[in-house]
Structure formats: C-alpha cells, structure tokens
Design a protein around this motif. Structure first.
Motif, PDB file in Angstrom:
ATOM      1  N   GLY A  44       0.822  -1.200   0.000  1.00  0.00           N
ATOM      2  CA  GLY A  44       0.000   0.000   0.000  1.00  0.00           C
ATOM      3  C   GLY A  44       0.853   1.245   0.000  1.00  0.00           C
ATOM      4  O   GLY A  44       2.023   1.215   0.399  1.00  0.00           O
ATOM      5  N   HIS A  45       0.270   2.356  -0.465  1.00  0.00           N
ATOM      6  CA  HIS A  45       0.990   3.629  -0.549  1.00  0.00           C
ATOM      7  C   HIS A  45       0.027   4.768  -0.290  1.00  0.00           C
ATOM      8  O   HIS A  45      -1.104   4.765  -0.786  1.00  0.00           O
ATOM      9  N   VAL A  46       0.462   5.751   0.508  1.00  0.00           N
ATOM     10  CA  VAL A  46      -0.309   6.959   0.785  1.00  0.00           C
ATOM     11  C   VAL A  46       0.635   8.155   0.682  1.00  0.00           C
ATOM     12  O   VAL A  46       1.789   8.086   1.139  1.00  0.00           O
ATOM     13  N   HIS A  47       0.177   9.231   0.094  1.00  0.00           N
ATOM     14  CA  HIS A  47       0.930  10.489   0.057  1.00  0.00           C
ATOM     15  C   HIS A  47       0.098  11.578   0.711  1.00  0.00           C
ATOM     16  O   HIS A  47      -1.121  11.658   0.510  1.00  0.00           O
ATOM     17  N   ARG A  48       0.764  12.420   1.481  1.00  0.00           N
ATOM     18  CA  ARG A  48       0.091  13.572   2.071  1.00  0.00           C
ATOM     19  C   ARG A  48       1.027  14.764   2.026  1.00  0.00           C
ATOM     20  O   ARG A  48       2.192  14.666   2.422  1.00  0.00           O
ATOM     21  N   ALA A  49       0.519  15.895   1.542  1.00  0.00           N
ATOM     22  CA  ALA A  49       1.305  17.123   1.539  1.00  0.00           C
ATOM     23  C   ALA A  49       1.472  17.635   2.961  1.00  0.00           C
ATOM     24  O   ALA A  49       0.623  17.412   3.825  1.00  0.00           O
ATOM     25  N   ALA A  84       2.744  10.569  11.615  1.00  0.00           N
ATOM     26  CA  ALA A  84       1.778   9.732  12.323  1.00  0.00           C
ATOM     27  C   ALA A  84       0.432   9.730  11.608  1.00  0.00           C
ATOM     28  O   ALA A  84      -0.231   8.684  11.511  1.00  0.00           O
ATOM     29  N   ASP A  85       0.016  10.888  11.113  1.00  0.00           N
ATOM     30  CA  ASP A  85      -1.245  10.965  10.383  1.00  0.00           C
ATOM     31  C   ASP A  85      -1.196  10.112   9.118  1.00  0.00           C
ATOM     32  O   ASP A  85      -2.172   9.413   8.774  1.00  0.00           O
ATOM     33  N   LEU A  91      -2.535   2.541   7.298  1.00  0.00           N
ATOM     34  CA  LEU A  91      -3.081   1.350   7.954  1.00  0.00           C
ATOM     35  C   LEU A  91      -4.569   1.200   7.652  1.00  0.00           C
ATOM     36  O   LEU A  91      -5.063   0.087   7.401  1.00  0.00           O
ATOM     37  N   GLU A  92      -5.293   2.323   7.665  1.00  0.00           N
ATOM     38  CA  GLU A  92      -6.718   2.259   7.347  1.00  0.00           C
ATOM     39  C   GLU A  92      -6.933   1.813   5.903  1.00  0.00           C
ATOM     40  O   GLU A  92      -7.804   0.976   5.614  1.00  0.00           O
ATOM     41  N   ALA A  93      -6.131   2.352   4.994  1.00  0.00           N
ATOM     42  CA  ALA A  93      -6.294   2.029   3.578  1.00  0.00           C
ATOM     43  C   ALA A  93      -5.976   0.569   3.275  1.00  0.00           C
ATOM     44  O   ALA A  93      -6.553  -0.028   2.356  1.00  0.00           O
ATOM     45  N   ARG A  97      -3.549  -3.449  11.294  1.00  0.00           N
ATOM     46  CA  ARG A  97      -3.462  -2.877  12.635  1.00  0.00           C
ATOM     47  C   ARG A  97      -2.007  -2.569  12.960  1.00  0.00           C
ATOM     48  O   ARG A  97      -1.088  -3.188  12.420  1.00  0.00           O
ATOM     49  N   ARG A  98      -1.790  -1.633  13.867  1.00  0.00           N
ATOM     50  CA  ARG A  98      -0.419  -1.257  14.216  1.00  0.00           C
ATOM     51  C   ARG A  98       0.361  -2.432  14.786  1.00  0.00           C
ATOM     52  O   ARG A  98       1.578  -2.522  14.609  1.00  0.00           O
TER      53      ARG A  98
END
Length: 376
Positions: A44-49, A84-85, A91-93, A97-98
C-alpha cells in the motif's frame, strides 16, 4: 569511480508475516510518502502534503535564522505528527493494525547536510520518540548519522536497495532519483555498485517558479520549454566545483538554493529563460556525471517526482542517446514510491542487524548498522 563489491549489496528478505512501513519526505518538500512493505512487494501507498505553515517553516530552517533551536524542535514535532497521520491513513487504507507492523523506517526532513570534515554532520528533523508514542509502532530513524560518524557522506543510501530490485547481470544500468537533489545509483552487470549525488534536480526549478509564478512546481516542464537556455549562465552555473568533484559526494540545499542562483544571474534575464537554463543544468549535470562514471550504461531508470517532468525526460534522452530511458514504474515500482520503500528496507536491515550503508559509495570507514530505535 565509487563502487562496492557484490557481497556488500545483498538485500535481506523479510520473514513471512513481517511488515515494515517506509516514510519519506525529501528535499523537494512536497510532503510525505508512506508505503507498506513486506520485504518483497509494496502492499500500500499513501501520500500527504505537508501543512503549508510546516512546509514554509521547514524551508526557512534550511537557512540561518532567529531562535533556530526552538523552531527546529517545534518543526520536528510537526514532522512527527504529519508522519503519524500518514501512517494512520496507510493502515486504514490497507486494513492493517499497528500490532502487525514490525517497524517504521522514518527519514525525517533534512535541513542541514554538511558531512565533510572531522566534525561533519547531517540533520533530519523528526521527533522519533513522539512518532513512536503517536503510532504505537517501533520507530527507526536518524538513518544517516552513523555513516557520517564513520567518515562517510551519509548519502546516497539507496544504491544497495536499487541493486536488489533493479540490478541485472546482463547489462550495466543506472537508477536516477529526481527529488530536490538528483542522485545516481550505478549497477554494473558484474555486481559492482556505485552511487553519488549529481546536483540539483527540482529544488532550484521549484524555487524559481514559486517566486515568479506562485506555483509549487513546473508541471511537465512547460514553463521551462517556453524559454531559451542562456548559454553563459549555464556554463557559469556548471563551473560550481561540486560538479567536477569525484565521488563519494553528496549535496543539498546548503549549496543549491536561490541565493546561490541569484548571485550568478545576469540583471536582464527573463524568468522563463532562467527556468529553461535550470532545467538544462539538471539534465547536463546528470548526463555528464553518468558519462564520466558509467559510459556503458544501457538503461537509465528514472524515479522521484522529477521523472514526471516530460521536458526534463526529453532532454535526458537527447543527451544520453546510447542509454534507454525508462521509468521505475516500467520495472514494477511507481516513481513516487521508490525512496519510501528504500527506507522501509533500511528499517528491515536495522531490525535484522544488517548494515545498511555501502562504504565505497558513501566513503565511510566500513559497514555500519544505520539508525536508532524508539520502541513502541
């Protein structure tokens, strides 16, 4: 040339069930990339500015200013909260779980990189303790300092990882990361691995277009393509001694920043022409470095945000006609995931007590275990 023997570039393979998160925020300051990595593939991959105020402060902290210690501490907390965000979103996507995550490999945000000399150092802002508290996951960070302490550059750290996922025994190939700074990994068919920073990639172009057009970056290099390269300015910029220096070498915003550019600009230069010249500076410095260190490169694999700059890719193809220009996505890894996966891999190395540096690349006195641990 800076190379390392094949046995130094072996990659660990995570035991079944182990998962690592890689967190990367690079010199371009475009935000945080987070990946979930099982030692073999990205899950999985997430990007956040970054929030605008934090991004502005991180950029400001690249230069001397008032009350830096306090501001840097607050910014390090801000980076930890942003990380952290992003981890929570990842993890949600992915539905994990942690408790399922073995460790996080967290790069932090570089604000100083001055590794040369007996008192060399590198500074990546990140409160690892706060990140561990907020995520409840083991945090492995400060991944460059041990290599610097051992006399190395602390960068680039990705060539061994690039060897593991892109290397071939059939051809000499290079991997080009185009973030704020450009760096090359040289993957020889005989197993030798080299690597070094070549100079600016996006940092000057992004800063220049932000100043003159209020944009974060030059999409597809369109503005640069509208201008004309200024030959005298280009040659003056290329005279910077860093470009002629032999590896091992690394650099950052300590050297390549808008004040450095401003000091060399002709008074009547049109902004679009300067942008065109900055793109040409990036392309020329990369092409000349690759030609000097690996003239036999059959393939050049590009990754990082700059790999989406069509004009830059076009110029690299024109300057390197003997090499096939490819994207890391053509080899199974999207361009914006490569560095984050590399830091997940470095966390895996730390967890398994394996060295993460290549001394012949960074100039360190020997193999070292990289990073420090903040347990959950």
């Amino acid at each position: 040339m800076s190379t390392t023997a094949p046995e130094e570039a072996r990659t660990p393979s995570a035991p079944e069930g182990q998962l690592f998160v890689g967190l990367m925020s690079g010199t371009s300051l475009d935000g945080v990339d987070a990946v979930l990595f099982d030692g073999r593939a990205v899950r999985g991959h997430v990007h956040r500015a970054f929030p605008h105020a934090l991004r502005d402060e991180l950029l400001a902290l690249n230069s001397p200013g008032d009350n830096e210690l306090h501001r840097a501490a607050l910014a390090a907390n801000g980076v930890a909260c942003s990380y952290a965000d992003v981890v929570a979103q990842l993890l949600e996507a992915t539905g994990h779980r942690r408790e399922q995550i073995t460790a996080l490999g967290a790069h932090g945000q570089t604000v100083r990189h001055r590794p040369d000399g007996p008192l060399g150092y590198t500074t990546q802002l990140l409160n690892g303790a706060l990140l561990a508290e907020q995520t409840g996951i083991d945090v492995i960070c400060d991944l460059r300092s041990r290599d610097v302490a051992a006399g190395g550059q602390g960068a680039p750290l990705v060539p061994a990882f690039h060897r593991a996922i892109f290397g071939s025994d059939q051809q000499d190939l290079a991997v080009l990361n185009l973030g704020g700074i450009a760096n090359l990994s040289l993957l020889f068919a005989d197993g030798r691995t080299g690597g070094f920073d070549t100079g600016p990639a996006n940092c000057l172009m992004d800063g220049w277009i932000a100043r003159h057009r209020g944009l974060a970056f030059d999409a597809d290099g369109t503005w640069a393509a509208s201008g004309q390269v200024l030959p005298a300015l280009l040659e003056h910029l290329l005279a910077e001694p860093f470009f002629a220096a032999a590896p091992p070498k690394s650099t950052g915003r300590d050297l390549f920043h808008l004040d450095w550019l401003d000091a060399q600009l002709p008074p009547d230069a049109a902004p679009a022409d300067v942008q065109a010249t900055l793109l040409e500076l990036t392309a020329r410095s990369i092409a000349e470095a690759l030609g000097a260190q690996m003239p036999t490169a059959a393939t050049l694999i590009a990754c990082g945000g700059g790999a989406r700059n069509r004009r830059l890719m076009q110029r690299l193809a024109e300057l390197l006609p003997a090499a096939r220009l490819a994207s890391s996505a053509d080899h199974g890894l999207p361009v914006d995931q490569v560095e984050a996966v590399a830091f997940a891999w470095l966390a895996q190395c730390f967890h398994e007590k394996r060295p993460g540096n290549l001394p012949a690349v960074t100039g360190a006195a020997g193999l070292r275990l990289l990073g420090c641990l903040y347990p959950a």
